[in-house]
Design a protein around this motif. Structure first.
Motif, PDB file in Angstrom:
ATOM      1  N   SER A 145     158.241 -29.107  37.207  1.00 51.22           N
ATOM      2  CA  SER A 145     156.898 -28.754  37.680  1.00 51.22           C
ATOM      3  C   SER A 145     157.032 -27.717  38.785  1.00 51.22           C
ATOM      4  O   SER A 145     158.118 -27.515  39.333  1.00 51.22           O
ATOM      5  CB  SER A 145     156.202 -29.999  38.249  1.00 51.22           C
ATOM      6  N   ILE A 175     158.406 -22.848  33.527  1.00 50.31           N
ATOM      7  CA  ILE A 175     158.145 -23.348  34.880  1.00 50.31           C
ATOM      8  C   ILE A 175     158.022 -22.172  35.858  1.00 50.31           C
ATOM      9  O   ILE A 175     157.239 -22.212  36.808  1.00 50.31           O
ATOM     10  CB  ILE A 175     159.284 -24.292  35.348  1.00 50.31           C
ATOM     11  N   GLU A 180     150.500 -23.988  39.058  1.00 52.24           N
ATOM     12  CA  GLU A 180     150.096 -25.381  39.259  1.00 52.24           C
ATOM     13  C   GLU A 180     149.756 -25.577  40.727  1.00 52.24           C
ATOM     14  O   GLU A 180     150.128 -24.767  41.576  1.00 52.24           O
ATOM     15  CB  GLU A 180     151.253 -26.335  38.896  1.00 52.24           C
ATOM     16  N   ARG A 268     158.470 -31.925  29.967  1.00 52.24           N
ATOM     17  CA  ARG A 268     157.003 -31.873  30.056  1.00 52.24           C
ATOM     18  C   ARG A 268     156.393 -32.022  28.665  1.00 52.24           C
ATOM     19  O   ARG A 268     155.402 -32.730  28.462  1.00 52.24           O
ATOM     20  CB  ARG A 268     156.556 -30.538  30.661  1.00 52.24           C
TER      21      ARG A 268
END
Ligand SMILES: Cc1ncc(C[n+]2csc(CCOP(=O)(O)OP(=O)(O)O)c2C)c(N)n1
Lengths: 362, 269
Positions: A145, A175, A180, A268
């Protein structure tokens, strides 16, 4: 504590470097990770924290700049993508041999050769099985993440200095490029000269003063017996790291009959596949190695006594699956599913692969 | 007539020459006649005279001088083959008040490390480069170097270097002198006391330039390699004077206070 931001994985690497008190970044542009140096150059940390940022002439130069900077007890880092990391391997072997702490980020792309700029996980062997020459290891952290991209910069440096070893963040274009929410750490000041003396004062090249012997940072031992002793020392350190620093995460493993083993962006995807499987009544779980070296061998061996089979999912032709097989040691079937050359598998096709695996038991 | 005892002569006030404390007592591994030993000595003397032992970081290469760290009592980093200027770049930028120098052979600097030296110099890193050019790969047993003269026989040019097969000898020092980041470029030698004195002066200037922060200082030492050349030490010196000095003439190639940035900026206006 911390600050909530919306950021790209690559950008957060740069931000975290500044915030954790990194002394120097040395790098060379390559997709899909150029935002790291671009962000640093935009931020101009040399005006705030005093961090040095330099675009080197090549990855060969960057990694050797790390060797110079790390020799001085400074927190130094570089980042690149697969072809660039290949060029760095001689230098990484030297850093390991000379026991220099540093941080290397590999935002992996598809290969071999110039390959593709799309994400891949085909540098697993290169990272965990040496890559460069000689018996050596680097601590390899695999974020899944943007938050972990942030966290592993500080953690990577901590581990590097704790064991005097290069740390490597093994990530990929997924990533690196995705955005995010992330809580970025508070600013930590760079180490003062006095702190560097305390942490690395027994070996760093900070200038020979009257009260100590000269410090020599080298990986050379012309006498083979001495070189063997040095290797014993390195191996003992690696065993210690294997005991202390294994990190992994489990998802729905408690009642699982089958297990995905996957790291980074594949993990993920597998997480979604687990949900899809559970909705269909198939009891599947996920083990996600966070450190790919040291590897969660012990935990996988334990789980091999509880589940009926394990499917390693990687964006490669099958690399990490060898470590799963070693851990499982023939107790249960282990197989591999991968898309590669820059192709990202969908949760649906990963589930299909699992269903096929369960049917065939292979 | 009073007899003079030896102990009457060995007195501090009679001392005309002493070994610098920066040189360790380790026995050097260099072959008889090799230029590395003398060059080490004058670098060591300069460090002592400038009083910068506690602020000097040496970067040793891969080559015969890989073990330079056994001979100079300062902190050292041992670099991968050709990469010393990259180590020195980071070291100097991270510790700008320290004195940082690389010590490199011709294979290290002009062949495998050509990119690193050109770019470090072009960035004008405030470091000193000591370039020992013996026109051969000493350490690996006398193979051809980029600086090997035409006609010179080596282990990998056994019939003599010829252009069609091996290309031309590389005047890397002349190339370096073209770069605006470089403040001082000179070519010296160490085969006579006079030459040693001149070379030492050049090295001292190279170190002093670091305090002025005016860019890179590059000092080539045209050197001998009696083992590689398969000549006696005396004949090596003679051969160097007759052949090497013709192609690699001694003297300053550049001595400036600073690159003129304005010369370069005008192209963008
Ligand atoms: C990557 C790599 N390639 C090749 C070598 C082998 N090697 C060691 S020293 C050397 C040449 C050194 O010659 P030079 O720089 O001229 O220094 P000298 O020994 O003559 O002082 C070579 C090719 C090496 N150590 N590393």
């Amino acid at each position: 504590m911390g600050e909530l931001k919306l950021m790209k994985g690559n950008e957060v690497i740069a931000e975290a470097a500044i915030r954790c008190g990194c002394d120097g970044y040395f790098g060379y542009p390559i997709t899909p990770q150029s935002e790291i140096m671009e962000t640093l150059m935009l931020e101009k940390p040399w005006e705030t924290t005093g961090m040095v940022v330099l675009q080197a002439e090549s990855e060969v130069a960057s990694i050797n700049m790390l060797y110079g900077g790390a020799s001085c007890g400074k927190k130094v880092m570089t980042s690149s993508s697969s072809p660039g990391i290949s060029l760095m391997l001689e230098g990484i072997s030297y850093l390991a041999g000379a026991e220099l702490p540093c941080l290397i980020v590999n935002v992996v792309r598809g290969g071999p050769g110039l390959g593709t700029i799309q994400p891949s996980q085909a540098d697993y062997f290169q990272t965990t099985k040496g890559g460069g020459h000689g018996d050596y290891q680097v601590i390899a952290l695999a974020p899944a993440s943007v938050q972990e991209m942030n966290d592993f910069v500080g953690l990577g440096f901590d581990l590097a200095f704790k064991y005097r070893i290069p740390s490597l963040i093994l990530t990929d274009g997924v990533i690196g490029q995705m955005m995010e929410k992330v809580i970025v750490a508070d600013h930590k000041p760079r180490w003062t000269d006095a702190e560097i003396q305390k942490i690395s004062g027994t070996w760093a090249t900070t200038g020979k003063t009257k009260n100590r012997e000269r410090h020599v940072v080298t990986s050379l031992n012309l006498e083979s017996e001495k070189q063997e002793i040095h290797n014993h020392h390195l191996q003992a350190k690696y065993r210690e790291i294997e005991v202390n620093e294994v990190r992994f995460e489990e998802f729905q493993t408690k009642d699982a009959e089958y297990l995905f083993v996957a790291y980074g962006s594949s993990a993920r995807i597998c997480q979604k596949s687990v949900e899809l499987a559970r909705a269909k009544g198939i009891k599947v779980g996920l083990l996600r190695p966070i450190t790919v070296w040291p590897y969660p061998t012990v935990r996988i061996a334990e789980l091999a006594t509880k589940v009926k089979g394990m499917l390693a999912v990687e964006m490669s032709a099958g690399q990490m699956v060898y470590d799963v097989r070693l851990a499982v040691n023939g107790k249960i079937p282990v197989s591999h599913f991968g898309r590669y050359g820059g192709v990202i598998p969908s949760p649906g096709e990963v589930l299909e692969a699992m269903e096929k695996f369960i049917k065939g038991g292979k | 007539m009073a007899t003079i005892e030896i102990k009457d002569i060995i007195k501090k006030e009679n001392l005309v020459y002493g070994k610098t404390k920066i040189l360790t007592d380790n026995i050097m591994h260099y072959c008889p006649g090799c230029s590395h030993g003398v060059t080490h000595k004058i670098v060591a003397e300069v460090i002592e005279e400038l009083g910068i032992q506690d602020k000097t970081i040496g970067v040793s290469p891969v080559g015969c001088s890989v073990l330079a760290y056994n001979y100079l009592d300062i902190d050292w980093q041992q670099a991968a083959h050709g990469r010393a200027p990259a180590l020195a770049t980071a070291t100097k930028r991270l510790m700008p008040d320290h004195y940082v120098f690389t010590y490199q052979g011709d294979g290290d600097l002009a062949s495998i490390g050509a990119a690193e030296i050109l770019h470090a110099c072009n960035r004008g890193e405030n470091i000193t480069v000591i370039f020992v050019n013996n026109a051969i790969y000493g350490m690996t047993g006398g193979q051809m170097a980029p600086t090997t003269l035409l006609g010179m026989a080596t282990a990998t040019s056994p019939y003599g270097r010829e252009v069609a097969l091996h290309g031309y000898p590389l005047k890397i020092t002349e190339l370096i002198a073209l770069l605006p980041g470089v403040a001082y470029v000179t070519r010296q030698s160490v085969q006579t006391p006079a030459a040693v004195r001149k070379a030492k002066k050049a090295i001292k200037k190279g170190f002093e330039n670091q305090a002025k922060k005016i860019g890179t200082s590059f000092i080539e030492i045209v050197s001998t390699c009696s083992s590689g050349w398969k000549l006696s030490p005396v004949d090596s010196n003679r051969w160097m004077e007759e052949h090497m000095f013709k192609f690699y003439p001694l003297g300053d190639l550049k001595d400036s206070e600073k690159a003129n940035e304005e010369d370069y900026k005008k192209y963008i206006e």
